[in-house]
Write an enzyme that holds these catalytic residues in place. Sequence first.
Site, PDB file in Angstrom:
ATOM      1  N   TRP A  74      -7.944  13.051  -9.917  1.00 24.67           N
ATOM      2  CA  TRP A  74      -8.105  11.812 -10.963  1.00 24.67           C
ATOM      3  C   TRP A  74      -6.954  11.886 -11.880  1.00 24.67           C
ATOM      4  O   TRP A  74      -6.899  10.930 -12.669  1.00 24.67           O
ATOM      5  CB  TRP A  74      -9.485  12.681 -11.843  1.00 24.67           C
ATOM      6  CG  TRP A  74     -10.723  12.279 -11.364  1.00 24.67           C
ATOM      7  CD1 TRP A  74     -11.224  11.752 -10.126  1.00 24.67           C
ATOM      8  CD2 TRP A  74     -11.846  12.851 -12.061  1.00 24.67           C
ATOM      9  NE1 TRP A  74     -12.457  11.782  -9.874  1.00 24.67           N
ATOM     10  CE2 TRP A  74     -13.009  12.432 -10.845  1.00 24.67           C
ATOM     11  CE3 TRP A  74     -12.168  13.579 -13.161  1.00 24.67           C
ATOM     12  CZ2 TRP A  74     -14.408  12.610 -11.292  1.00 24.67           C
ATOM     13  CZ3 TRP A  74     -13.741  13.654 -13.297  1.00 24.67           C
ATOM     14  CH2 TRP A  74     -14.565  13.241 -12.398  1.00 24.67           C
TER      15      TRP A  74
ATOM     16  N   HIS B 204       2.217  18.429  -6.589  1.00 23.84           N
ATOM     17  CA  HIS B 204       2.052  17.100  -6.382  1.00 23.84           C
ATOM     18  C   HIS B 204       3.321  16.212  -6.740  1.00 23.84           C
ATOM     19  O   HIS B 204       4.112  16.750  -7.644  1.00 23.84           O
ATOM     20  CB  HIS B 204       1.116  16.322  -7.408  1.00 23.84           C
ATOM     21  CG  HIS B 204       0.425  15.070  -7.067  1.00 23.84           C
ATOM     22  ND1 HIS B 204       1.273  13.894  -7.525  1.00 23.84           N
ATOM     23  CD2 HIS B 204      -0.267  14.488  -6.084  1.00 23.84           C
ATOM     24  CE1 HIS B 204       0.768  12.810  -6.842  1.00 23.84           C
ATOM     25  NE2 HIS B 204      -0.433  13.258  -6.321  1.00 23.84           N
TER      26      HIS B 204
ATOM     27  N   GLU C  58       4.194  13.693  -8.310  1.00 24.21           N
ATOM     28  CA  GLU C  58       4.306  13.376  -9.746  1.00 24.21           C
ATOM     29  C   GLU C  58       4.826  14.465 -10.858  1.00 24.21           C
ATOM     30  O   GLU C  58       5.384  14.406 -11.574  1.00 24.21           O
ATOM     31  CB  GLU C  58       3.037  12.650 -10.415  1.00 24.21           C
ATOM     32  CG  GLU C  58       2.670  11.241  -9.677  1.00 24.21           C
ATOM     33  CD  GLU C  58       1.301  11.033  -9.370  1.00 24.21           C
ATOM     34  OE1 GLU C  58       0.545  11.483  -9.966  1.00 24.21           O
ATOM     35  OE2 GLU C  58       1.060   9.976  -8.848  1.00 24.21           O
TER      36      GLU C  58
ATOM     37  N   GLU D 107       1.696  13.621   1.493  1.00 27.58           N
ATOM     38  CA  GLU D 107       1.711  12.329   0.671  1.00 27.58           C
ATOM     39  C   GLU D 107       2.965  11.721   0.619  1.00 27.58           C
ATOM     40  O   GLU D 107       3.855  12.032  -0.108  1.00 27.58           O
ATOM     41  CB  GLU D 107       1.081  12.641  -0.764  1.00 27.58           C
ATOM     42  CG  GLU D 107      -0.287  13.328  -0.928  1.00 27.58           C
ATOM     43  CD  GLU D 107      -0.992  13.023  -2.122  1.00 27.58           C
ATOM     44  OE1 GLU D 107      -2.013  12.704  -2.109  1.00 27.58           O
ATOM     45  OE2 GLU D 107      -0.345  13.524  -3.244  1.00 27.58           O
TER      46      GLU D 107
ATOM     47  N   SER E  84      -2.783   6.011  -1.229  1.00 25.32           N
ATOM     48  CA  SER E  84      -3.679   4.730  -0.796  1.00 25.32           C
ATOM     49  C   SER E  84      -4.721   4.839   0.145  1.00 25.32           C
ATOM     50  O   SER E  84      -4.944   3.635   0.884  1.00 25.32           O
ATOM     51  CB  SER E  84      -2.823   3.586  -0.643  1.00 25.32           C
ATOM     52  OG  SER E  84      -1.697   3.413  -1.667  1.00 25.32           O
TER      53      SER E  84
ATOM     54  N   GLY F  93      -6.228   9.482  -5.063  1.00 24.01           N
ATOM     55  CA  GLY F  93      -6.167   8.868  -6.351  1.00 24.01           C
ATOM     56  C   GLY F  93      -7.260   7.879  -6.838  1.00 24.01           C
ATOM     57  O   GLY F  93      -8.134   8.405  -7.172  1.00 24.01           O
ATOM     58  N   GLY F  94      -6.443   6.904  -6.812  1.00 23.37           N
ATOM     59  CA  GLY F  94      -7.325   5.709  -7.581  1.00 23.37           C
ATOM     60  C   GLY F  94      -8.633   5.509  -7.048  1.00 23.37           C
ATOM     61  O   GLY F  94      -9.511   5.272  -7.701  1.00 23.37           O
TER      62      GLY F  94
HETATM   63  P1  13P Z   1      -3.496   6.967  -4.711  1.00 27.23           P
HETATM   64  O1  13P Z   1      -4.838   7.313  -3.704  1.00 27.23           O
HETATM   65  O2  13P Z   1      -3.950   6.436  -5.711  1.00 27.23           O
HETATM   66  O3  13P Z   1      -2.698   6.272  -3.842  1.00 27.23           O
HETATM   67  O4  13P Z   1      -2.652   8.281  -5.166  1.00 27.23           O
HETATM   68  C1  13P Z   1      -2.737   9.281  -4.114  1.00 27.23           C
HETATM   69  C2  13P Z   1      -2.386  10.704  -4.547  1.00 27.23           C
HETATM   70  O5  13P Z   1      -1.417  10.923  -5.339  1.00 27.23           O
HETATM   71  C3  13P Z   1      -3.345  11.668  -4.506  1.00 27.23           C
HETATM   72  O6  13P Z   1      -2.766  12.972  -5.113  1.00 27.23           O
END
Ligand code: 13P
Length: 251
Positions: free
Chosen positions: A11, A95, A97, A167, A213, A234-235
Amino acid sequence: MSRTPIIAGNWKMFKTISEAVSFFDAVKGKAEVAGVESVICAPFTNLPALVEAAKGTSIAIGAQNLHFEDNGAFTGEISGVMLKDLGVKYVLIGHSERRQYFAETDETVNKKVHAAIKHNLVPIVCIGEKLEEREAGTTKDVCKVQTEAALKGLSAAQVADIVIAYEPIWAIGTGKSSTSADAQEVICYVRSVVAELYDQATADAVRIQYGGSVKPENVTEYMSQADIDGALVGGASLEPNSYIALVEGAK
Ligand code: 13P
């Protein structure tokens, strides 16, 4: 060796407590599919309410980070002891990020993996290349270095029980997903790295997800690949019907 598919929603920094609880009410009994593990990795503030809501369901709750020390003068940090105390089962580690915006390194990722295992939390260790690295043809080298560093000092039995999430950074939140064949190729390679470091049985046991994605429309395509054991999303994990469809699509 059959590996149980695992869909994990990440999330990120979304949802208040009440939003998290209403999401959970909507997915309860639906994002619970026999033969698929379903995990929600939520912000720290939501974890107590989600752990409570998840009691009696098959949905597991995960955190998105932890500190590698058990306690100490580390203002703003949360430790494995604290997560275990809450009843959390999984924790995302490294992650992209966090590597990009919060200075996580291969070394801190490794320390965090050890801390998670010490407290019986299952780490979901994230690896993946940047766009420049993909364009330079170094995707596999980058993933190898990150995998070796993350697993340093772990036993084969410990590695068999963790989850790795591949990822590619250029595919996160961009709508530009890796093709399932490309994701399969890299994930198969990461599995071979685990086999080289440990043995074939360990490589066959460790679960490796694809992330970037992933949506209800493409999850089944990824899952049809031999080495892809699930998705880190994620999204598309933020909305209940979308999350339910992801778990159903992983059957
Ligand atoms: P999205 O599914 O929004 O591309 O994000 C992937 C993600 O970073 C999951 O950890």
